[in-house]
Design a protein around this motif. Sequence first.
Motif, PDB file in Angstrom:
ATOM      1  N   ALA A 417      61.815  50.893  15.569  1.00 35.94           N
ATOM      2  CA  ALA A 417      61.787  50.719  14.113  1.00 35.94           C
ATOM      3  C   ALA A 417      61.624  49.251  13.728  1.00 35.94           C
ATOM      4  CB  ALA A 417      63.069  51.283  13.500  1.00 35.94           C
ATOM      5  N   ILE A 418      62.397  48.377  14.374  1.00 32.91           N
ATOM      6  CA  ILE A 418      62.351  46.950  14.039  1.00 32.91           C
ATOM      7  C   ILE A 418      61.011  46.340  14.432  1.00 32.91           C
ATOM      8  CG2 ILE A 418      63.337  44.688  14.599  1.00 32.91           C
ATOM      9  CD1 ILE A 418      66.070  46.111  14.782  1.00 32.91           C
ATOM     10  N   VAL A 419      60.536  46.645  15.638  1.00 33.95           N
ATOM     11  CA  VAL A 419      59.257  46.095  16.089  1.00 33.95           C
ATOM     12  C   VAL A 419      58.108  46.620  15.222  1.00 33.95           C
ATOM     13  CG1 VAL A 419      57.569  46.193  17.970  1.00 33.95           C
ATOM     14  CG2 VAL A 419      59.937  45.605  18.452  1.00 33.95           C
ATOM     15  N   GLY A 420      58.148  47.922  14.874  1.00 34.54           N
ATOM     16  CA  GLY A 420      57.105  48.481  14.034  1.00 34.54           C
ATOM     17  C   GLY A 420      57.044  47.810  12.667  1.00 34.54           C
ATOM     18  N   THR A 421      58.218  47.592  12.073  1.00 30.12           N
ATOM     19  CA  THR A 421      58.281  46.922  10.774  1.00 30.12           C
ATOM     20  C   THR A 421      57.804  45.477  10.872  1.00 30.12           C
ATOM     21  OG1 THR A 421      60.141  48.311  10.113  1.00 30.12           O
ATOM     22  CG2 THR A 421      59.809  46.293   8.863  1.00 30.12           C
ATOM     23  N   TYR A 422      58.248  44.789  11.921  1.00 27.56           N
ATOM     24  CA  TYR A 422      57.857  43.379  12.102  1.00 27.56           C
ATOM     25  C   TYR A 422      56.340  43.264  12.254  1.00 27.56           C
ATOM     26  CZ  TYR A 422      57.655  38.667  14.021  1.00 27.56           C
ATOM     27  OH  TYR A 422      57.353  37.337  14.232  1.00 27.56           O
ATOM     28  N   LEU A 423      55.740  44.166  13.034  1.00 30.32           N
ATOM     29  CA  LEU A 423      54.294  44.113  13.231  1.00 30.32           C
ATOM     30  C   LEU A 423      53.546  44.293  11.917  1.00 30.32           C
ATOM     31  CD1 LEU A 423      53.744  46.221  16.498  1.00 30.32           C
ATOM     32  CD2 LEU A 423      53.365  43.774  16.217  1.00 30.32           C
ATOM     33  N   GLU A 424      53.911  45.336  11.172  1.00 32.89           N
ATOM     34  CA  GLU A 424      53.186  45.626   9.935  1.00 32.89           C
ATOM     35  C   GLU A 424      53.296  44.477   8.938  1.00 32.89           C
ATOM     36  OE1 GLU A 424      51.187  48.142   9.291  1.00 32.89           O
ATOM     37  OE2 GLU A 424      51.520  48.997  11.286  1.00 32.89           O
ATOM     38  N   ARG A 425      54.492  43.935   8.778  1.00 30.81           N
ATOM     39  CA  ARG A 425      54.705  42.915   7.746  1.00 30.81           C
ATOM     40  C   ARG A 425      54.191  41.545   8.175  1.00 30.81           C
ATOM     41  NH1 ARG A 425      60.217  44.826   4.555  1.00 30.81           N
ATOM     42  NH2 ARG A 425      59.485  46.970   4.284  1.00 30.81           N
ATOM     43  N   ASN A 426      54.327  41.207   9.450  1.00 30.78           N
ATOM     44  CA  ASN A 426      53.906  39.878   9.879  1.00 30.78           C
ATOM     45  C   ASN A 426      52.406  39.772  10.101  1.00 30.78           C
ATOM     46  OD1 ASN A 426      56.803  39.366  10.094  1.00 30.78           O
ATOM     47  ND2 ASN A 426      56.165  37.549  11.205  1.00 30.78           N
ATOM     48  N   ILE A 427      51.745  40.884  10.364  1.00 26.23           N
ATOM     49  CA  ILE A 427      50.279  40.833  10.409  1.00 26.23           C
ATOM     50  C   ILE A 427      49.748  40.442   9.032  1.00 26.23           C
ATOM     51  CG2 ILE A 427      48.207  42.273  10.564  1.00 26.23           C
ATOM     52  CD1 ILE A 427      49.551  43.751  12.887  1.00 26.23           C
ATOM     53  N   ALA A 428      50.330  41.042   7.983  1.00 28.71           N
ATOM     54  CA  ALA A 428      49.918  40.685   6.613  1.00 28.71           C
ATOM     55  C   ALA A 428      50.255  39.218   6.314  1.00 28.71           C
ATOM     56  CB  ALA A 428      50.611  41.605   5.607  1.00 28.71           C
ATOM     57  N   TYR A 429      51.450  38.776   6.745  1.00 30.42           N
ATOM     58  CA  TYR A 429      51.867  37.377   6.500  1.00 30.42           C
ATOM     59  C   TYR A 429      50.937  36.411   7.225  1.00 30.42           C
ATOM     60  CZ  TYR A 429      54.639  33.106   6.816  1.00 30.42           C
ATOM     61  OH  TYR A 429      55.052  31.794   6.766  1.00 30.42           O
ATOM     62  N   ASN A 430      50.632  36.687   8.504  1.00 28.83           N
ATOM     63  CA  ASN A 430      49.770  35.782   9.273  1.00 28.83           C
ATOM     64  C   ASN A 430      48.336  35.784   8.749  1.00 28.83           C
ATOM     65  OD1 ASN A 430      51.654  34.698  11.131  1.00 28.83           O
ATOM     66  ND2 ASN A 430      51.599  36.583  12.331  1.00 28.83           N
ATOM     67  N   ARG A 431      47.920  36.909   8.195  1.00 28.79           N
ATOM     68  CA  ARG A 431      46.585  36.954   7.596  1.00 28.79           C
ATOM     69  C   ARG A 431      46.498  35.990   6.422  1.00 28.79           C
ATOM     70  NH1 ARG A 431      43.918  39.135   3.386  1.00 28.79           N
ATOM     71  NH2 ARG A 431      41.758  39.837   3.716  1.00 28.79           N
ATOM     72  N   VAL A 432      47.519  36.014   5.575  1.00 24.82           N
ATOM     73  CA  VAL A 432      47.550  35.094   4.431  1.00 24.82           C
ATOM     74  C   VAL A 432      47.586  33.641   4.913  1.00 24.82           C
ATOM     75  CG1 VAL A 432      48.928  34.324   2.457  1.00 24.82           C
ATOM     76  CG2 VAL A 432      48.636  36.770   2.906  1.00 24.82           C
ATOM     77  N   ALA A 433      48.353  33.387   5.990  1.00 21.36           N
ATOM     78  CA  ALA A 433      48.457  32.021   6.511  1.00 21.36           C
ATOM     79  C   ALA A 433      47.128  31.519   7.072  1.00 21.36           C
ATOM     80  CB  ALA A 433      49.535  31.974   7.599  1.00 21.36           C
ATOM     81  N   LEU A 434      46.289  32.446   7.552  1.00 19.65           N
ATOM     82  CA  LEU A 434      45.002  32.040   8.128  1.00 19.65           C
ATOM     83  C   LEU A 434      43.894  31.872   7.090  1.00 19.65           C
ATOM     84  CD1 LEU A 434      44.885  34.338  11.286  1.00 19.65           C
ATOM     85  CD2 LEU A 434      45.094  31.853  11.284  1.00 19.65           C
ATOM     86  N   LEU A 435      44.095  32.404   5.883  1.00 21.86           N
ATOM     87  CA  LEU A 435      43.034  32.380   4.874  1.00 21.86           C
ATOM     88  C   LEU A 435      42.466  30.986   4.584  1.00 21.86           C
ATOM     89  CD1 LEU A 435      44.186  35.069   2.271  1.00 21.86           C
ATOM     90  CD2 LEU A 435      42.087  35.074   3.631  1.00 21.86           C
ATOM     91  N   PRO A 436      43.316  29.932   4.502  1.00 23.90           N
ATOM     92  CA  PRO A 436      42.742  28.607   4.229  1.00 23.90           C
ATOM     93  C   PRO A 436      41.736  28.143   5.273  1.00 23.90           C
ATOM     94  CG  PRO A 436      45.125  28.582   3.879  1.00 23.90           C
ATOM     95  CD  PRO A 436      44.782  29.897   4.508  1.00 23.90           C
ATOM     96  N   ASN A 437      41.793  28.729   6.482  1.00 26.82           N
ATOM     97  CA  ASN A 437      40.878  28.302   7.536  1.00 26.82           C
ATOM     98  C   ASN A 437      39.478  28.902   7.398  1.00 26.82           C
ATOM     99  OD1 ASN A 437      42.980  26.869   8.824  1.00 26.82           O
ATOM    100  ND2 ASN A 437      43.672  28.737   9.847  1.00 26.82           N
ATOM    101  N   ILE A 438      39.323  29.867   6.495  1.00 19.32           N
ATOM    102  CA  ILE A 438      37.992  30.471   6.330  1.00 19.32           C
ATOM    103  C   ILE A 438      37.567  30.413   4.855  1.00 19.32           C
ATOM    104  CG2 ILE A 438      38.168  31.989   8.342  1.00 19.32           C
ATOM    105  CD1 ILE A 438      38.805  34.258   6.366  1.00 19.32           C
ATOM    106  N   SER A 439      37.841  29.321   4.214  1.00 15.16           N
ATOM    107  CA  SER A 439      37.430  29.149   2.822  1.00 15.16           C
ATOM    108  C   SER A 439      35.911  29.294   2.702  1.00 15.16           C
ATOM    109  CB  SER A 439      37.853  27.756   2.334  1.00 15.16           C
ATOM    110  OG  SER A 439      37.252  27.477   1.092  1.00 15.16           O
ATOM    111  N   LEU A 440      35.487  29.957   1.633  1.00 15.43           N
ATOM    112  CA  LEU A 440      34.057  30.146   1.399  1.00 15.43           C
ATOM    113  C   LEU A 440      33.346  28.817   1.141  1.00 15.43           C
ATOM    114  CD1 LEU A 440      34.072  33.354  -0.831  1.00 15.43           C
ATOM    115  CD2 LEU A 440      33.586  33.170   1.619  1.00 15.43           C
ATOM    116  N   TYR A 441      34.139  27.776   0.867  1.00 14.33           N
ATOM    117  CA  TYR A 441      33.544  26.450   0.646  1.00 14.33           C
ATOM    118  C   TYR A 441      33.428  25.670   1.952  1.00 14.33           C
ATOM    119  CZ  TYR A 441      34.621  27.636  -4.176  1.00 14.33           C
ATOM    120  OH  TYR A 441      34.695  28.270  -5.380  1.00 14.33           O
ATOM    121  N   ASP A 442      33.931  26.255   3.040  1.00 15.91           N
ATOM    122  CA  ASP A 442      33.873  25.587   4.341  1.00 15.91           C
ATOM    123  C   ASP A 442      32.485  25.797   4.944  1.00 15.91           C
ATOM    124  OD1 ASP A 442      34.940  24.325   6.759  1.00 15.91           O
ATOM    125  OD2 ASP A 442      34.798  26.347   7.632  1.00 15.91           O
TER     126      ASP A 442
END
Length: 522
Positions: A417-442
């Motif tokens: 239960a804990i690992v499943g929850t951590y995976l689902e929520r942190n994948i979304a969190y890490n996706r947001v953290a990576l967004l600045p690296n693929i700016s459309l202005y880059d």
Amino acid sequence: METGARKWIIVITVVLCALLELIDTSIVNVALTQMMGNLSATLSEVSWVIASYAIANVIVVPLTGFLSEQFGRRNYFGFSVILFTVASIACGQSTNIWELVAFRFIQGVGGGALMATSQSILIDTFPPRQLALGQALFGMGVIIGPTIGPTLGGYIVDNYDWPWIFYVNVPVGILATIFTFLFIKDPESIANAIPKPLRQLDWAGIFLLILGVGSLQYVLEKGESEDWFESGLIITFALLSVIGVVGFIWRELTAKNPIVDLRVLTRSRNLALGAILSFILGFGLFASIFIFPIFTQRILGFTAAQTGFLLLPGALLAGFMMPVIGKALQAGVPQKYMLPFGFGIFFLFTFWMSQKITGSAGEDDFFWPLMLRGLGLSLLFLPITTMSLQGLRGKDGAQAAGLTGMLRQLGGSFGVAIVGTYLERNIAYNRVALLPNISLYDPETQQRIQAFTQNFMGKGFTFEQAKLQAYQVLNFSLMKEASLITYAQTFTLLGLFFLVCIPLLIFIKRIRDAGPIDLNAH
């Protein structure tokens, strides 16, 4: 104590039964998609095929000591084998999803009894100085069972139809039933026990156990899909689990004839500590076996059978090491010296895995880390089990086996239960953290989009369609990278959890048995 061929027939019977029960905890996972199609079920509905079995298991396991005393251990074990076998046939014959869920619950009732009763039978089959050897054989089933479940299930689903994952239990169940009534006998403490009249049974304890543990297992099984405490249903069951568990503990510590004698924990410090360590072991065993197939199948595109075969060598190593560890314990090596090595090796496994989590990883990359996992688990399971059960026989041994089994199962449920929850929520969190690296202005990002667009236009798409496809490929790459980071973080945190548990080992009390250990004794 049993001797000669009779002793080893009993061992084979109970170990096979425990192995069957544990295989069935994971064998259905790879057949869920086929079940959904054949039974016209939704994903939410078919998930109950797993949840109902787990809920029944965790309710029945702590009751096995009482039920063995009430009805006779041989009778109870034999009845459980028959119930498990008949329920397996009924599962395969199910014509709709709710029939299957109901029969899986009944199968879980029989299966939970097989697990704990097998362990208590082995306690009384071997002399005290051979406890490690008996539990080593039991441990082979505990470690190997959950691992070969997906492998066997994947093979059956690929080559036959999903009902056969249940029908394979039938021949073993029939043989186990025959051997049970021919060869297994009750120990004197149980054979001479007088069954309590129904009115004297601890009905309040039974009700509180079902309410507390059943509700808790439901929360752990369904929490992620229901968004945890955003759901009124999950909140309700969480409150019921608190009421039930607290009420159960109070009742069992104060009742004259408790259904589960929790006072055995106060009579043995090692059992109390072993109960905690069993929870931790279940957490690591089931969490690691849960996360790895998700990673290999979702990210690397492996089939269920491929993943199962990857896990198999490490599980076989763990099984092979069990008798070796058992002999070391019999030779006098203390559990408190083995366990730190087990925790440390499991940490090395998780750290190594965190380094192997890449998008280009292949099957060969995981062979040695998974072998290390098998070695670590063998150095944990057997020392924890023998430490918990040492010096306990008869009724106390049955109660202790039931309690440690329940906590190992709950630890696994918490881990998943804990690992499943951590995976689902942190994948979304890490996706947001990576967004600045693929700016459309880059400029680099713009070049990648243009290259993808040109590639799709070369396949006949219009410019607008090709550009939309290019954005989707970019988003997929982003999600994949976020997932890789999250899986690596999860393995690292799992290893750190094991490291911080090592200080608990200073509380182990060594029990010295007099006399040499005869490994050839019958």
